[in-house]
Design a protein around this motif. Structure first.
Motif, PDB file in Angstrom:
ATOM      1  N   LEU A 115       0.829  -1.204   0.000  1.00 22.48           N
ATOM      2  CA  LEU A 115       0.000   0.000   0.000  1.00 22.48           C
ATOM      3  C   LEU A 115       0.867   1.258   0.000  1.00 22.48           C
ATOM      4  N   ALA A 116       1.879   1.288   0.854  1.00 21.10           N
ATOM      5  CA  ALA A 116       2.774   2.437   0.930  1.00 21.10           C
ATOM      6  C   ALA A 116       3.544   2.612  -0.380  1.00 21.10           C
ATOM      7  N   GLU A 117       3.998   1.500  -0.947  1.00 17.60           N
ATOM      8  CA  GLU A 117       4.739   1.567  -2.209  1.00 17.60           C
ATOM      9  C   GLU A 117       3.844   2.065  -3.338  1.00 17.60           C
ATOM     10  N   TYR A 118       2.590   1.615  -3.325  1.00 18.94           N
ATOM     11  CA  TYR A 118       1.624   2.019  -4.346  1.00 18.94           C
ATOM     12  C   TYR A 118       1.440   3.529  -4.365  1.00 18.94           C
ATOM     13  N   TYR A 119       1.168   4.116  -3.203  1.00 15.89           N
ATOM     14  CA  TYR A 119       0.959   5.554  -3.157  1.00 15.89           C
ATOM     15  C   TYR A 119       2.250   6.326  -3.414  1.00 15.89           C
ATOM     16  N   GLY A 120       3.381   5.788  -2.943  1.00 18.05           N
ATOM     17  CA  GLY A 120       4.654   6.450  -3.203  1.00 18.05           C
ATOM     18  C   GLY A 120       4.974   6.495  -4.690  1.00 18.05           C
ATOM     19  N   LEU A 121       4.712   5.392  -5.376  1.00 18.14           N
ATOM     20  CA  LEU A 121       4.984   5.344  -6.811  1.00 18.14           C
ATOM     21  C   LEU A 121       4.014   6.221  -7.583  1.00 18.14           C
ATOM     22  N   ARG A 122       2.760   6.218  -7.166  1.00 18.37           N
ATOM     23  CA  ARG A 122       1.787   7.112  -7.803  1.00 18.37           C
ATOM     24  C   ARG A 122       2.205   8.574  -7.644  1.00 18.37           C
ATOM     25  N   ALA A 123       2.687   8.943  -6.469  1.00 19.27           N
ATOM     26  CA  ALA A 123       3.088  10.327  -6.231  1.00 19.27           C
ATOM     27  C   ALA A 123       4.218  10.736  -7.169  1.00 19.27           C
ATOM     28  N   VAL A 124       5.184   9.839  -7.367  1.00 16.90           N
ATOM     29  CA  VAL A 124       6.314  10.139  -8.247  1.00 16.90           C
ATOM     30  C   VAL A 124       5.849  10.290  -9.693  1.00 16.90           C
ATOM     31  N   VAL A 125       5.112   9.305 -10.190  1.00 16.26           N
ATOM     32  CA  VAL A 125       4.714   9.299 -11.603  1.00 16.26           C
ATOM     33  C   VAL A 125       3.719  10.418 -11.904  1.00 16.26           C
ATOM     34  N   GLU A 126       2.676  10.538 -11.075  1.00 18.89           N
ATOM     35  CA  GLU A 126       1.660  11.547 -11.349  1.00 18.89           C
ATOM     36  C   GLU A 126       2.156  12.951 -11.018  1.00 18.89           C
ATOM     37  N   GLY A 127       3.066  13.051 -10.045  1.00 21.28           N
ATOM     38  CA  GLY A 127       3.672  14.352  -9.762  1.00 21.28           C
ATOM     39  C   GLY A 127       4.502  14.838 -10.930  1.00 21.28           C
ATOM     40  N   LEU A 128       5.311  13.951 -11.496  1.00 20.82           N
ATOM     41  CA  LEU A 128       6.105  14.311 -12.667  1.00 20.82           C
ATOM     42  C   LEU A 128       5.200  14.657 -13.838  1.00 20.82           C
ATOM     43  N   GLY A 129       4.114  13.894 -13.997  1.00 22.42           N
ATOM     44  CA  GLY A 129       3.174  14.196 -15.072  1.00 22.42           C
ATOM     45  C   GLY A 129       2.586  15.583 -14.941  1.00 22.42           C
ATOM     46  N   ALA A 130       2.257  15.993 -13.714  1.00 23.74           N
ATOM     47  CA  ALA A 130       1.706  17.330 -13.492  1.00 23.74           C
ATOM     48  C   ALA A 130       2.734  18.410 -13.798  1.00 23.74           C
ATOM     49  N   ARG A 131       3.984  18.184 -13.391  1.00 25.62           N
ATOM     50  CA  ARG A 131       5.034  19.179 -13.655  1.00 25.62           C
ATOM     51  C   ARG A 131       5.230  19.366 -15.155  1.00 25.62           C
ATOM     52  N   LEU A 132       5.300  18.272 -15.899  1.00 24.42           N
ATOM     53  CA  LEU A 132       5.498  18.368 -17.342  1.00 24.42           C
ATOM     54  C   LEU A 132       4.260  18.945 -18.029  1.00 24.42           C
ATOM     55  N   ALA A 133       3.078  18.620 -17.507  1.00 28.12           N
ATOM     56  CA  ALA A 133       1.843  19.118 -18.116  1.00 28.12           C
ATOM     57  C   ALA A 133       1.754  20.632 -18.034  1.00 28.12           C
TER      58      ALA A 133
END
Length: 217
Positions: free
Chosen positions: A73-91
């Protein structure tokens, strides 16, 4: 769609939504009978699900849906934060007026549903909101990665934290702040808000719900 693709898509949705919970044995013959296909496409679909790490094989037991716990569960949210955070920055650097308008339209639809208490609609709409942003920021790779991450962790639809009225306002405010950052072209702010948004979701879920009981962001 081939029969193997059909079986894979059905089982993937059932596992992702936790309608088939962790620890459940998947017997090819039973699945084939239920879905009206032969055993061959079922076996092919099970091999794909094993590559996705959603099922495992054990001697004398066959295929079993992976039962994920607190560390996952912790890994899931941590990985989502990295991927979706980067997506928001690039967007923030790439978003067009039309794409921003589309996101605002989706956000407005969510706000209307929330105002009228249609909370059951919000979880899937939020999923689309997040994935649209990642698709804008990273159309080559990030969008596919974001979907892969989300598909890898079962979340029962009926347990979505979007059903918790007390949480809806905070989630909608986070989405509004993300839209503001995207409109301003502020990648750093968009990433920070997205990461905080997802991390708070993970923390809340760990504190109140435990594994496999809801998705907040």
């Amino acid at each position: 769609m081939s029969k193997a693709e059909y079986v894979y898509s059905v089982l993937l949705d059932e596992i992702r939504s936790a309608r088939i919970p962790g620890g459940t044995a998947l017997r090819a013959g039973e699945v084939a009978k239920r879905l009206g296909v032969s055993v061959t496409p079922v076996r092919e679909a099970l091999r794909r699900l094993e590559k996705d790490r959603l099922i495992s094989y054990e001697a004398h037991h066959g295929a079993t849906v992976v039962d994920l716990g607190d560390e996952a569960l912790a890994e899931y949210y941590g990985l989502r934060a990295v991927v979706e955070g980067l997506g928001a920055r690039l967007a923030a650097a790439r978003i067009t007026p039309e794409q921003l308008a589309s996101l605002r339209e989706l956000h407005a639809a969510m706000a209307a549903d929330a105002e009228h208490g249609r909370y059951a609609l919000l979880g899937e709409q939020s999923r689309h909101f997040h994935l649209r942003i990642v698709d804008i920021g990273g159309p080559a790779f990030l969008g596919a990665h974001a979907r892969s991450v989300r598909n890898s962790f079962p979340v029962p639809a009926e347990a979505s934290l979007w059903l918790d009225e007390a949480q809806v306002k905070a989630q909608m405010e986070a989405h509004e702040d993300i839209l503001t950052a995207l409109a301003a072209g502020d990648g750093a702010a968009a990433e920070r808000i997205m990461v905080d948004h997802i991390n708070r979701a993970g923390e809340y879920r760990q504190e109140t719900s435990g594994p496999l009981t809801g998705d907040l962001a």
